[in-house]
Design an enzyme around this catalytic site. Structure first.
Site, mmCIF file in Angstrom:
data_model
loop_
_atom_site.group_PDB
_atom_site.id
_atom_site.type_symbol
_atom_site.label_atom_id
_atom_site.label_comp_id
_atom_site.label_asym_id
_atom_site.label_seq_id
_atom_site.Cartn_x
_atom_site.Cartn_y
_atom_site.Cartn_z
ATOM 1 N N LYS A 13 0.834 -1.211 0.000
ATOM 2 C CA LYS A 13 0.000 0.000 0.000
ATOM 3 C C LYS A 13 0.864 1.256 0.000
ATOM 4 O O LYS A 13 0.668 2.162 -0.810
ATOM 5 C CB LYS A 13 -0.936 0.022 1.235
ATOM 6 C CG LYS A 13 -1.844 -1.194 1.350
ATOM 7 C CD LYS A 13 -2.759 -1.106 2.570
ATOM 8 C CE LYS A 13 -2.062 -1.109 3.919
ATOM 9 N NZ LYS A 13 -1.343 -2.362 4.247
ATOM 10 N N ARG A 88 -10.191 0.416 8.176
ATOM 11 C CA ARG A 88 -9.720 -0.910 8.546
ATOM 12 C C ARG A 88 -10.774 -1.716 9.273
ATOM 13 O O ARG A 88 -10.510 -2.851 9.654
ATOM 14 C CB ARG A 88 -8.537 -0.745 9.493
ATOM 15 C CG ARG A 88 -7.195 -0.959 8.862
ATOM 16 C CD ARG A 88 -6.183 -0.643 9.945
ATOM 17 N NE ARG A 88 -4.983 -1.392 9.806
ATOM 18 C CZ ARG A 88 -3.897 -0.930 9.211
ATOM 19 N NH1 ARG A 88 -3.879 0.236 8.645
ATOM 20 N NH2 ARG A 88 -2.825 -1.669 9.170
ATOM 21 N N ARG A 127 11.901 -4.816 5.521
ATOM 22 C CA ARG A 127 11.633 -3.422 5.143
ATOM 23 C C ARG A 127 12.454 -2.424 5.957
ATOM 24 O O ARG A 127 12.646 -2.573 7.144
ATOM 25 C CB ARG A 127 10.151 -3.111 5.370
ATOM 26 C CG ARG A 127 9.838 -1.618 5.270
ATOM 27 C CD ARG A 127 8.379 -1.328 5.278
ATOM 28 N NE ARG A 127 7.690 -1.894 6.416
ATOM 29 C CZ ARG A 127 6.354 -1.984 6.500
ATOM 30 N NH1 ARG A 127 5.596 -1.554 5.519
ATOM 31 N NH2 ARG A 127 5.811 -2.493 7.566
ATOM 32 N N ARG A 161 10.667 -0.146 11.542
ATOM 33 C CA ARG A 161 9.530 0.070 12.427
ATOM 34 C C ARG A 161 9.540 -0.885 13.616
ATOM 35 O O ARG A 161 9.908 -2.041 13.484
ATOM 36 C CB ARG A 161 8.220 -0.126 11.633
ATOM 37 C CG ARG A 161 7.815 1.119 10.885
ATOM 38 C CD ARG A 161 6.747 0.886 9.853
ATOM 39 N NE ARG A 161 5.589 0.119 10.310
ATOM 40 C CZ ARG A 161 4.526 -0.122 9.554
ATOM 41 N NH1 ARG A 161 4.482 0.369 8.310
ATOM 42 N NH2 ARG A 161 3.527 -0.830 10.010
ATOM 43 N N ARG A 172 -0.762 -8.693 13.240
ATOM 44 C CA ARG A 172 -1.310 -7.710 12.295
ATOM 45 C C ARG A 172 -2.089 -8.423 11.189
ATOM 46 O O ARG A 172 -3.136 -7.952 10.756
ATOM 47 C CB ARG A 172 -0.179 -6.851 11.711
ATOM 48 C CG ARG A 172 0.325 -5.809 12.726
ATOM 49 C CD ARG A 172 1.733 -5.324 12.448
ATOM 50 N NE ARG A 172 1.903 -4.713 11.152
ATOM 51 C CZ ARG A 172 3.084 -4.500 10.563
ATOM 52 N NH1 ARG A 172 4.199 -4.856 11.194
ATOM 53 N NH2 ARG A 172 3.155 -3.923 9.389
HETATM 54 P P1 AP5 Z 1 4.815 -1.532 1.955
HETATM 55 O O1 AP5 Z 1 4.448 -0.821 0.717
HETATM 56 O O2 AP5 Z 1 5.542 -0.778 2.999
HETATM 57 O O3 AP5 Z 1 3.534 -2.299 2.546
HETATM 58 P P2 AP5 Z 1 2.220 -1.751 3.239
HETATM 59 O O4 AP5 Z 1 1.062 -2.406 2.569
HETATM 60 O O5 AP5 Z 1 2.238 -0.263 3.327
HETATM 61 O O6 AP5 Z 1 2.400 -2.446 4.647
HETATM 62 P P3 AP5 Z 1 2.345 -1.859 6.121
HETATM 63 O O7 AP5 Z 1 3.137 -2.788 6.975
HETATM 64 O O8 AP5 Z 1 2.701 -0.415 6.161
HETATM 65 O O9 AP5 Z 1 0.834 -2.049 6.421
HETATM 66 P P4 AP5 Z 1 0.152 -2.043 7.766
HETATM 67 O O10 AP5 Z 1 -1.243 -2.016 7.316
HETATM 68 O O11 AP5 Z 1 0.506 -3.156 8.664
HETATM 69 O O12 AP5 Z 1 0.769 -0.780 8.520
HETATM 70 P P5 AP5 Z 1 0.203 0.650 8.828
HETATM 71 O O13 AP5 Z 1 1.338 1.577 8.903
HETATM 72 O O14 AP5 Z 1 -0.933 0.961 7.950
HETATM 73 O O15 AP5 Z 1 5.683 -2.811 1.527
HETATM 74 C C1 AP5 Z 1 6.286 -3.655 2.505
HETATM 75 C C2 AP5 Z 1 7.687 -4.075 2.061
HETATM 76 O O16 AP5 Z 1 7.578 -4.926 0.928
HETATM 77 C C3 AP5 Z 1 8.590 -2.912 1.647
HETATM 78 O O17 AP5 Z 1 9.899 -3.181 2.087
HETATM 79 C C4 AP5 Z 1 8.514 -2.901 0.113
HETATM 80 O O18 AP5 Z 1 9.724 -2.443 -0.453
HETATM 81 C C5 AP5 Z 1 8.249 -4.371 -0.209
HETATM 82 N N1 AP5 Z 1 7.337 -4.544 -1.344
HETATM 83 C C6 AP5 Z 1 6.236 -3.791 -1.663
HETATM 84 N N2 AP5 Z 1 5.628 -4.279 -2.763
HETATM 85 C C7 AP5 Z 1 6.333 -5.368 -3.143
HETATM 86 C C8 AP5 Z 1 6.220 -6.299 -4.234
HETATM 87 N N3 AP5 Z 1 5.211 -6.203 -5.134
HETATM 88 N N4 AP5 Z 1 7.131 -7.296 -4.306
HETATM 89 C C9 AP5 Z 1 8.143 -7.399 -3.404
HETATM 90 N N5 AP5 Z 1 8.320 -6.536 -2.364
HETATM 91 C C10 AP5 Z 1 7.431 -5.539 -2.236
HETATM 92 O O19 AP5 Z 1 -0.396 0.449 10.307
HETATM 93 C C11 AP5 Z 1 0.460 0.179 11.403
HETATM 94 C C12 AP5 Z 1 -0.351 0.076 12.676
HETATM 95 O O20 AP5 Z 1 -1.002 1.335 12.934
HETATM 96 C C13 AP5 Z 1 -1.509 -0.943 12.659
HETATM 97 O O21 AP5 Z 1 -1.062 -2.237 12.991
HETATM 98 C C14 AP5 Z 1 -2.461 -0.341 13.705
HETATM 99 O O22 AP5 Z 1 -2.013 -0.611 15.004
HETATM 100 C C15 AP5 Z 1 -2.317 1.163 13.458
HETATM 101 N N6 AP5 Z 1 -3.300 1.671 12.472
HETATM 102 C C16 AP5 Z 1 -3.020 2.256 11.277
HETATM 103 N N7 AP5 Z 1 -4.146 2.600 10.629
HETATM 104 C C17 AP5 Z 1 -5.182 2.221 11.436
HETATM 105 C C18 AP5 Z 1 -6.595 2.292 11.312
HETATM 106 N N8 AP5 Z 1 -7.180 2.806 10.223
HETATM 107 N N9 AP5 Z 1 -7.332 1.780 12.332
HETATM 108 C C19 AP5 Z 1 -6.766 1.264 13.436
HETATM 109 N N10 AP5 Z 1 -5.444 1.168 13.613
HETATM 110 C C20 AP5 Z 1 -4.638 1.642 12.615
HETATM 111 MG MG MG Z 2 2.394 1.129 4.887
#
Ligand code: AP5
Ligand code: MG
Ligand code: ZN
Length: 216
Positions: A13, A88, A127, A161, A172
């Site tokens: 994402k 979410r 990552r 992170r 997660r």
């Molecule tokens: P990346 O693009 O960073 O993946 P992502 O989908 O953004 O994954 P996240 O870990 O950021 O998602 P998340 O939903 O757990 O975290 P968030 O910050 O939203 O890609 C990952 C890695 O893979 C990178 O190294 C990249 O280079 C590589 N990659 C990408 N695409 C690839 C491909 N096609 N092939 C190979 N490699 C690839 O949330 C964190 C925390 O915040 C949550 O757990 C929760 O506690 C809280 N939170 C956030 N939003 C909410 C909400 N709306 N409600 C409640 N709690 C929330």
């Molecule tokens: Mg992300």
């Protein structure tokens, strides 16, 4: 254009949101990034969110809905935005519908990034991110051209992170399947859902998304 990128942790994402931002002048709204900034700044919201995030659980709906509602009002969102990591839960999706209606905005498309769970653990544990500009990297799939130096800004400080360890990733993923996956159906019924194959290489995923957005 306003869109949602929907997918589990590590689906790509953030990676794809940054590319859409650059290519189309939309702004990336990542609730995860906003919460991490709040944790780093030690605000009240940050203090409430920290332990929950480190456990891989979801922060309460009212906190994230409040954050998004305020953020959408800022002038840079007028051209359109990419929601990354929000909504979410069904409650968040319903709140978003209400917010958008009140603000006279529309939701144009929801892109579901379809991926398998097991490879996501490797994506997440490998990552790292440039501390200066936020560019994302991966130990194997997206290394900087020169070791330890950001391709984008030349920064030399890379961060990982606190929640990017295998144990937390499993929580997660469980939270995603239980609380977030129902949104696939929610948006499917509204007729705004498009699904793409997120297991392909990063550039191929970008071009699939581009095809979807060109048709909106
Ligand atoms: P990346 O693009 O960073 O993946 P992502 O989908 O953004 O994954 P996240 O870990 O950021 O998602 P998340 O939903 O757990 O975290 P968030 O910050 O939203 O890609 C990952 C890695 O893979 C990178 O190294 C990249 O280079 C590589 N990659 C990408 N695409 C690839 C491909 N096609 N092939 C190979 N490699 C690839 O949330 C964190 C925390 O915040 C949550 O757990 C929760 O506690 C809280 N939170 C956030 N939003 C909410 C909400 N709306 N409600 C409640 N709690 C929330
Ligand atoms: Mg992300
Ligand atoms: Zn950088």
């Amino acid at each position: 254009m306003n869109l949602i990128l929907l997918g589990p942790p590590g689906a790509g994402k953030g990676t794809q949101a940054k590319r859409i931002e650059e290519a189309r002048g939309l702004v990336q709204l990542s609730t995860g990034d906003m919460l991490r900034a709040a944790v780093a700044a030690g605000t009240e919201v940050g203090n409430r969110a920290k332990a929950v995030m480190e456990a891989g659980e979801l922060v309460s709906d009212d906190i994230v809905i409040g954050i998004i509602s305020e953020r959408i009002d800022e002038p840079d969102c007028e051209n359109g935005f990419i929601l990354d990591g929000f909504p979410r839960t069904v409650a968040q999706a319903e709140a978003l519908d209400k917010l958008l209606a009140e603000k006279n905005k529309t939701l144009d498309v929801v892109i579901e990034m379809q991926v398998e769970d097991d490879p996501l653990v490797g994506r997440i544990t490998g990552r790292f991110t440039c501390a200066k500009c936020g560019e994302g990297y991966h130990d194997e799939f997206k290394k900087p051209a020169r070791d330890g130096i950001c391709d984008k800004c030349g920064g030399t400080q890379m961060t990982r992170r606190a929640d990017d360890n295998e144990e937390t990733v499993r929580s997660r993923l469980a939270a995603y399947h239980e609380q977030t996956a129902p949104l696939i159906d929610y948006y499917g019924k509204k007729g705004v859902l498009k699904s793409i194959d997120g297991m392909k290489a990063i550039d191929e995923v970008t071009s699939q998304i581009s095809t979807v957005l060109d048709a909106v």
